[in-house]
Design a protein around this motif. Sequence first.
Motif, PDB file in Angstrom:
ATOM      1  N   LEU A  32      41.843  50.539  37.727  1.00  0.00           N
ATOM      2  CA  LEU A  32      41.064  51.732  37.429  1.00  0.00           C
ATOM      3  C   LEU A  32      39.688  51.599  38.062  1.00  0.00           C
ATOM      4  CD1 LEU A  32      40.840  54.429  35.895  1.00  0.00           C
ATOM      5  CD2 LEU A  32      40.062  53.134  33.906  1.00  0.00           C
ATOM      6  N   LYS A  33      39.282  52.642  38.785  1.00  0.00           N
ATOM      7  CA  LYS A  33      38.002  52.607  39.493  1.00  0.00           C
ATOM      8  C   LYS A  33      37.267  53.929  39.283  1.00  0.00           C
ATOM      9  CE  LYS A  33      38.062  53.070  43.961  1.00  0.00           C
ATOM     10  NZ  LYS A  33      38.243  52.767  45.387  1.00  0.00           N
ATOM     11  N   THR A  34      35.970  53.836  39.036  1.00  0.00           N
ATOM     12  CA  THR A  34      35.114  55.010  38.898  1.00  0.00           C
ATOM     13  C   THR A  34      33.834  54.784  39.691  1.00  0.00           C
ATOM     14  OG1 THR A  34      35.934  55.647  36.714  1.00  0.00           O
ATOM     15  CG2 THR A  34      33.734  56.379  37.297  1.00  0.00           C
ATOM     16  N   GLY A  70      40.267  45.706  43.694  1.00  0.00           N
ATOM     17  CA  GLY A  70      38.866  45.631  43.317  1.00  0.00           C
ATOM     18  C   GLY A  70      37.980  45.471  44.525  1.00  0.00           C
ATOM     19  N   TYR A  71      38.589  45.185  45.684  1.00  0.00           N
ATOM     20  CA  TYR A  71      37.837  45.166  46.936  1.00  0.00           C
ATOM     21  C   TYR A  71      38.095  46.481  47.668  1.00  0.00           C
ATOM     22  CZ  TYR A  71      37.816  40.222  45.805  1.00  0.00           C
ATOM     23  OH  TYR A  71      37.685  39.040  45.152  1.00  0.00           O
ATOM     24  N   ASP A  72      37.080  47.011  48.297  1.00  0.00           N
ATOM     25  CA  ASP A  72      37.235  48.246  49.052  1.00  0.00           C
ATOM     26  C   ASP A  72      37.791  47.980  50.445  1.00  0.00           C
ATOM     27  OD1 ASP A  72      35.938  50.102  47.114  1.00  0.00           O
ATOM     28  OD2 ASP A  72      34.230  48.794  47.485  1.00  0.00           O
ATOM     29  N   GLN A  73      37.662  46.756  50.884  1.00  0.00           N
ATOM     30  CA  GLN A  73      38.027  46.440  52.253  1.00  0.00           C
ATOM     31  C   GLN A  73      38.311  44.951  52.375  1.00  0.00           C
ATOM     32  OE1 GLN A  73      34.974  46.266  55.552  1.00  0.00           O
ATOM     33  NE2 GLN A  73      35.716  48.348  55.883  1.00  0.00           N
ATOM     34  N   ARG A  96      43.034  39.121  35.163  1.00  0.00           N
ATOM     35  CA  ARG A  96      42.243  40.336  35.006  1.00  0.00           C
ATOM     36  C   ARG A  96      40.938  40.178  35.785  1.00  0.00           C
ATOM     37  NH1 ARG A  96      43.325  37.071  31.477  1.00  0.00           N
ATOM     38  NH2 ARG A  96      45.235  38.225  31.069  1.00  0.00           N
ATOM     39  N   ASN A  97      40.452  41.301  36.274  1.00  0.00           N
ATOM     40  CA  ASN A  97      39.308  41.277  37.169  1.00  0.00           C
ATOM     41  C   ASN A  97      38.415  42.483  36.882  1.00  0.00           C
ATOM     42  OD1 ASN A  97      38.052  40.071  39.635  1.00  0.00           O
ATOM     43  ND2 ASN A  97      38.463  42.089  40.474  1.00  0.00           N
ATOM     44  N   PHE A  98      37.112  42.277  36.933  1.00  0.00           N
ATOM     45  CA  PHE A  98      36.160  43.355  36.688  1.00  0.00           C
ATOM     46  C   PHE A  98      35.086  43.313  37.769  1.00  0.00           C
ATOM     47  CE2 PHE A  98      31.998  44.494  34.767  1.00  0.00           C
ATOM     48  CZ  PHE A  98      32.226  45.852  34.615  1.00  0.00           C
TER      49      PHE A  98
END
Length: 608
Positions: A172-174, A118-121, A214-216
């Motif tokens: 899942l990422k959009t 959920g983190y990009d970096q 779970r994480n959002f």
Amino acid sequence: MTKTYPFSAVLLFCFVLGFSQEKEIDTVYIFDNQLKNSKKFQKIETLTEKDLLRNTTNLSEVLRFQSPVYIKENGRGMVSSPSFRGTTAQQTAFIWNGININSIFLGQGDVNNLNLLGYDQLEIKSGGGSVIYGSGAIGGSIHLNNELSFNKGLKSSLFVEGGSYNTFNSFLKTSYSNDKLSVKVSGNFVKSENNYEVPELRNYVNLNGQYDNRNFNLGAAYKINSKNRLSWQTQIYDGNQHFPTSEFGTKTKYTSNTFRSLVAYDFNSKKVNNSFKIAYLKDEFQYFDNIEFPKTSGGISESYFVKNDINYLFNNKLALDVILDYHFDEGEGYKSGIKNVTRHASSLAGLLKWNPKPQFNFEAGIKKDFVDEITTPVLFSFSGKVKVSGWYSFVLNASTNFRYPSFNDLYWQPGGNLDLKPETSKQLEVGNNFKYKNFKLNITPYYIHLINMIQWLPTSSGYWSPVNTNKVESYGLESQLDFEKSFGKNKTKLSVGYLYTHSKNLETNKLLMYVPLHKIYGNASYSYHFAELYIQAMYNGLTHTTSNEKRSEALNPYFVMNSGVNLQFLKQYQLGFKVNNIFDQIYETTAYYPLPKRNYSINLLINF
């Protein structure tokens, strides 16, 4: 009470958006603008999403195999704490998009309750940073960053993984962006029975070790015009850990719920760059010493942040950065004696940046914090970088840093101590950076002197209480060698780090607990066309678990290696297989809590 979130709706929304078109990449917006400047002077390890997907078990595994951080973990997926350069978990700052998120109760972050995907970096910064990041940034800081890109169109990715001990992981990422708007949505779910066995070590069975979380994440940015931008980042986390016990022991568990939201307004011109942020954080945790009965302890906290960072460029050689920060914390404990306590804290920092010539960079900083009922020191920092030649540069960093007492330190009943002083440190590091063709080498010796260390000790009344007791001296060496080369369809990458850490309590003349003298970690990968092979390895030296350096209680040295292969097919699909702990090593990072022997996982990544 554990909260639930409508993940089915989130996932459906992501799938509906899951058709993409490519556009030329415009700009990438990262919420922590100060971290980029720090890279001029301090060694910062940057891990991308691809790196994180190589250790998807949890954040502890990523830091253990891909960073200089020592991780003390009470079994796989359980309570976990980091240590930089011989300091403690409370002296490590976790920074979410530029905001310090250490627990106001404990003064630290639990690594395994900071969801990995959920983190990009992920960026790991060794060395003090209290002038910028405040309390706790003494040994180092771990940065959990989200980014938003413009002009990339519509893209989605789905990651699913199954592994040993009935482990299931999905992500899942959009994202969608044009030249004005950028939106990104992601969701992550992890579940594991975690019922591994290590019969060679006290016939250990990880009973009652299951966990799920779970994480959002939702992020958005809008360009008002070429100079003004508005952005938003929100995260929701819900976790459930059952703590390991013996065959006849009572089953326990711990639940945690987190909500974070950050709004930022940025103005950028030739002379002025200004970033204004407001943030809200809420944390709730509950502990059950018997899962059949109601909770026995817990707490809930809320924090409000306002931060403004303005950078004025006098000319192309001189700039002044002024950071104003205010936050308000309130918390209430359950069966801890902590009743509706609050804290106001603010700070003013200035950073003068001078680049007289391309090969010279200097920065000097000063900061004063104002905290309710606590006298804080004036903090200083100085950084200088000199590029001596095309293959060698020299960096000097000196700073004073601090950590003020947590709510538990001050208000826990019985035992809280309202007379505690902040922990303060002085540190110096000398970075030596070498570059030759495809090789990069960094060698950084360092020294830290810390006073007024807060330690909980037993009292004559039979309970424990925190006191300012110790002076600690820590010195050592961090080094890292990197190599990367591409030729045709072949690509190789290698990174090897070595750390020597000597951290001693000057009052007792004994080494600190859970600080190994030596650590070596390495990552290597080779890819050809559609196939990639990677290897991870880590050696950890002798680690004391008692304050008297008792050898019989120390953790023995260990060497652990992982390996994986990824196969790309039909452009959009990647199939991966990984073996963890190839040599079946028996090892512990915390006494009496061994980590798993050889185990396996298989995963599928779809980009669409």
